[in-house]
Design a protein around this motif. Structure first.
Motif, PDB file in Angstrom:
ATOM      1  N   ASP A  19      63.849  -1.722 -37.285  1.00 50.17           N
ATOM      2  CA  ASP A  19      64.074  -0.962 -38.512  1.00 50.17           C
ATOM      3  C   ASP A  19      62.767  -0.897 -39.308  1.00 50.17           C
ATOM      4  OD1 ASP A  19      63.810  -3.389 -39.871  1.00 50.17           O
ATOM      5  OD2 ASP A  19      65.965  -3.668 -40.048  1.00 50.17           O
ATOM      6  N   GLN A  20      62.829  -0.328 -40.481  1.00 48.25           N
ATOM      7  CA  GLN A  20      61.609  -0.145 -41.256  1.00 48.25           C
ATOM      8  C   GLN A  20      61.447  -1.177 -42.376  1.00 48.25           C
ATOM      9  OE1 GLN A  20      60.485   3.870 -42.297  1.00 48.25           O
ATOM     10  NE2 GLN A  20      61.624   4.693 -40.567  1.00 48.25           N
ATOM     11  N   LEU A  80      62.789   2.908 -36.295  1.00 48.46           N
ATOM     12  CA  LEU A  80      63.946   3.798 -36.369  1.00 48.46           C
ATOM     13  C   LEU A  80      63.933   4.561 -37.687  1.00 48.46           C
ATOM     14  CD1 LEU A  80      66.629   1.341 -35.021  1.00 48.46           C
ATOM     15  CD2 LEU A  80      65.822   3.405 -33.879  1.00 48.46           C
ATOM     16  N   PRO A  81      64.683   5.653 -37.756  1.00 48.35           N
ATOM     17  CA  PRO A  81      64.794   6.366 -39.033  1.00 48.35           C
ATOM     18  C   PRO A  81      65.419   5.435 -40.085  1.00 48.35           C
ATOM     19  CG  PRO A  81      65.750   7.656 -37.245  1.00 48.35           C
ATOM     20  CD  PRO A  81      65.431   6.305 -36.687  1.00 48.35           C
ATOM     21  N   TYR A  93      67.852   3.816 -42.781  1.00 48.71           N
ATOM     22  CA  TYR A  93      69.311   3.724 -42.936  1.00 48.71           C
ATOM     23  C   TYR A  93      70.057   4.067 -41.652  1.00 48.71           C
ATOM     24  CZ  TYR A  93      67.575   3.913 -47.681  1.00 48.71           C
ATOM     25  OH  TYR A  93      66.855   3.684 -48.823  1.00 48.71           O
ATOM     26  N   SER A  94      69.586   3.537 -40.523  1.00 49.86           N
ATOM     27  CA  SER A  94      70.257   3.811 -39.246  1.00 49.86           C
ATOM     28  C   SER A  94      70.473   2.533 -38.438  1.00 49.86           C
ATOM     29  CB  SER A  94      69.444   4.822 -38.425  1.00 49.86           C
ATOM     30  OG  SER A  94      68.138   4.316 -38.209  1.00 49.86           O
ATOM     31  N   PRO A  95      71.126   1.522 -39.030  1.00 54.63           N
ATOM     32  CA  PRO A  95      71.322   0.269 -38.293  1.00 54.63           C
ATOM     33  C   PRO A  95      72.145   0.450 -37.015  1.00 54.63           C
ATOM     34  CG  PRO A  95      72.683   0.308 -40.250  1.00 54.63           C
ATOM     35  CD  PRO A  95      71.768   1.499 -40.330  1.00 54.63           C
ATOM     36  N   GLU A  96      72.960   1.520 -36.964  1.00 57.82           N
ATOM     37  CA  GLU A  96      73.771   1.741 -35.762  1.00 57.82           C
ATOM     38  C   GLU A  96      72.912   2.068 -34.541  1.00 57.82           C
ATOM     39  OE1 GLU A  96      73.129   5.673 -37.708  1.00 57.82           O
ATOM     40  OE2 GLU A  96      73.676   3.683 -38.431  1.00 57.82           O
ATOM     41  N   LEU A  97      71.663   2.419 -34.740  1.00 63.30           N
ATOM     42  CA  LEU A  97      70.765   2.719 -33.624  1.00 63.30           C
ATOM     43  C   LEU A  97      69.998   1.495 -33.144  1.00 63.30           C
ATOM     44  CD1 LEU A  97      69.199   6.086 -34.835  1.00 63.30           C
ATOM     45  CD2 LEU A  97      71.082   5.755 -33.223  1.00 63.30           C
ATOM     46  N   ASN A  98      70.049   0.417 -33.894  1.00 61.05           N
ATOM     47  CA  ASN A  98      69.271  -0.774 -33.590  1.00 61.05           C
ATOM     48  C   ASN A  98      70.115  -1.762 -32.793  1.00 61.05           C
ATOM     49  OD1 ASN A  98      67.479  -2.869 -33.534  1.00 61.05           O
ATOM     50  ND2 ASN A  98      67.021  -2.802 -35.717  1.00 61.05           N
ATOM     51  N   GLU A 115      71.179  -5.259 -34.223  1.00 57.95           N
ATOM     52  CA  GLU A 115      72.115  -5.365 -35.348  1.00 57.95           C
ATOM     53  C   GLU A 115      73.490  -5.855 -34.901  1.00 57.95           C
ATOM     54  OE1 GLU A 115      71.429  -5.240 -38.498  1.00 57.95           O
ATOM     55  OE2 GLU A 115      69.365  -4.565 -38.230  1.00 57.95           O
ATOM     56  N   TYR A 117      72.729   0.198 -25.020  1.00 52.56           N
ATOM     57  CA  TYR A 117      72.970   1.551 -25.507  1.00 52.56           C
ATOM     58  C   TYR A 117      72.577   2.503 -24.383  1.00 52.56           C
ATOM     59  CZ  TYR A 117      73.419  -0.077 -30.342  1.00 52.56           C
ATOM     60  OH  TYR A 117      73.836  -0.684 -31.501  1.00 52.56           O
TER      61      TYR A 117
END
Length: 154
Positions: free
Chosen positions: A68-69, A89-90, A92-97, A100, A146
């Motif tokens: 994340d950033q 990652l972009p 506010y995108s914890p679902e991509l990490n 998490e 993923y």
């Protein structure tokens, strides 16, 4: 914990603020993982993590680390080892990490609703939680896989 709406469930309460942080990297699709327990979270701690993690990477491998950033992940003072590329990652995108879901699992199953007497007890609990996770064959793979993260063979 299930509880009646409008009522606070019973639980332990501690007003002290001492922390330990788990810095970790996992290889999605496998159970390979690396972690350090740190007493603080900043650029120096991230640098220590990257330096130690880089030593675990084989000479014929290069790691693309998705993160994340958080400020310490991309600080200008950070010297990223040559065998690692950071892929932020972009926002506010914890679902991509992938990591998490692992943090949620550890919090839900090992590290919540606990009060510790000392900082050493906190560190021991983090180590026990991480080491316990490593003994669960297939757990990291199931939590951190993923479809869009596939290992690329040269």
């Amino acid at each position: 914990m299930w509880w009646k709406r409008g009522e606070r469930p019973p639980g332990l309460c501690d007003k002290r603020f001492t922390f330990a942080y788990i810095f970790a990297a996992v290889e999605p699709g496998t159970d390979n993982a690396f972690a350090l327990i740190m007493p603080y979270v900043n650029t120096e701690a991230m640098q220590e993590f990257l330096d130690r993690f880089a030593k675990t990477i084989r000479d014929d491998e290069h790691v693309a680390m998705v993160l994340d950033q958080a400020g310490w992940h991309g600080a200008n003072a950070l010297r990223v080892p040559d065998n690692i590329t950071l892929l932020p990652l972009p926002p506010y995108s914890p679902e991509l990490n992938p990591i998490e879901r692992l943090w949620l699992y550890l919090k839900d199953n090992q590290l919540s609703h606990c009060v510790f007497d000392t900082t050493a007890d906190i560190i021991d609990a983090c180590c026990d939680a991480w080491n316990g996770l490593l003994t669960e064959t297939g757990r990291i793979r199931s939590l951190c896989s993923y479809p869009w993260l596939q290992k690329v063979s040269a």
